[in-house]
Scaffold this motif. Sequence first.
Motif, mmCIF file in Angstrom:
data_model
loop_
_atom_site.group_PDB
_atom_site.id
_atom_site.type_symbol
_atom_site.label_atom_id
_atom_site.label_comp_id
_atom_site.label_asym_id
_atom_site.label_seq_id
_atom_site.Cartn_x
_atom_site.Cartn_y
_atom_site.Cartn_z
ATOM 1 N N TYR A 19 -51.768 -47.042 -4.223
ATOM 2 C CA TYR A 19 -52.869 -47.771 -4.919
ATOM 3 C C TYR A 19 -51.903 -48.485 -5.993
ATOM 4 O O TYR A 19 -51.337 -48.140 -6.661
ATOM 5 C CB TYR A 19 -53.458 -46.727 -5.939
ATOM 6 N N THR A 21 -51.809 -50.449 -9.199
ATOM 7 C CA THR A 21 -52.380 -50.389 -10.579
ATOM 8 C C THR A 21 -52.639 -51.757 -11.052
ATOM 9 O O THR A 21 -53.655 -51.630 -12.193
ATOM 10 C CB THR A 21 -51.389 -49.648 -11.447
ATOM 11 N N GLU A 22 -52.354 -52.571 -10.844
ATOM 12 C CA GLU A 22 -52.583 -54.035 -11.456
ATOM 13 C C GLU A 22 -53.887 -54.573 -10.862
ATOM 14 O O GLU A 22 -54.688 -55.229 -11.447
ATOM 15 C CB GLU A 22 -51.340 -55.072 -10.837
ATOM 16 N N THR A 23 -54.024 -54.416 -9.377
ATOM 17 C CA THR A 23 -55.421 -55.030 -8.838
ATOM 18 C C THR A 23 -56.266 -53.955 -8.595
ATOM 19 O O THR A 23 -57.236 -54.319 -8.164
ATOM 20 C CB THR A 23 -54.950 -55.680 -7.629
ATOM 21 N N SER A 24 -56.064 -52.554 -8.933
ATOM 22 C CA SER A 24 -57.016 -51.612 -8.803
ATOM 23 C C SER A 24 -57.338 -51.372 -7.226
ATOM 24 O O SER A 24 -58.784 -51.479 -6.905
ATOM 25 C CB SER A 24 -58.182 -51.734 -9.685
ATOM 26 N N ASP A 25 -56.641 -51.642 -6.326
ATOM 27 C CA ASP A 25 -56.980 -51.378 -4.997
ATOM 28 C C ASP A 25 -56.024 -50.990 -4.226
ATOM 29 O O ASP A 25 -54.880 -50.603 -4.532
ATOM 30 C CB ASP A 25 -57.429 -52.740 -4.266
ATOM 31 N N TYR A 26 -56.324 -50.321 -2.992
ATOM 32 C CA TYR A 26 -54.960 -49.618 -2.109
ATOM 33 C C TYR A 26 -54.403 -50.558 -1.264
ATOM 34 O O TYR A 26 -55.090 -51.981 -0.929
ATOM 35 C CB TYR A 26 -55.983 -48.800 -1.304
#
Length: 184
Positions: A19, A21-26
């Motif tokens: 994950y 954490t900067e773009t909030s995606d996998y």
Amino acid sequence: MADRKEPLLIKRYASRRLYNTETSDYVTLEDISGFIRAGREVQIVDLKSGDDLTRQYLLQIIAEHESRGENVLPLNVLTDLVRSYTTDVTSAVPQFLAQSFEMFRDGQEKMMQGLGGSIPGLGAVQAQQEAFVKAMTGGMGSLGAPWPVASSEAKTKETSRESEDLDAIKKQLSELQDKLSKLT
């Protein structure tokens, strides 16, 4: 992306998904590889335990590239790395590799700054980089086309000088390999 000083934090969930954490995606290992190629440092941590998993994931990325036939590390280098884990030389290997890659990066940066063919000593720097790339890739790599030279006479002198420099570098590499072999 390469301008940021802090590493990009990637969290690994229990499901082994990664994950960003900067773009909030996998993200995938290929995404992480792209971040690194773009100049971004990454840090991969286990969400539950907080353990730093960066080293293991970077090794996995390298292993995947090698298994796909993108061979950057020659067999003899891989063999020497395995040997270094079982000898007292282990403490010298990381420092040697770090300094070698630092020299390589510095050389690349200088080339990318638009240096011209008329700068004194440029041929020697280019020859050192070519020798390093050839050593790291088993002779399969190249840094690209040679620098432009003003005349054919200058080109002949530059080629001769580069050849001499390359021979000196090969000799130094051979001596280093001999010293490392003696240490094992």
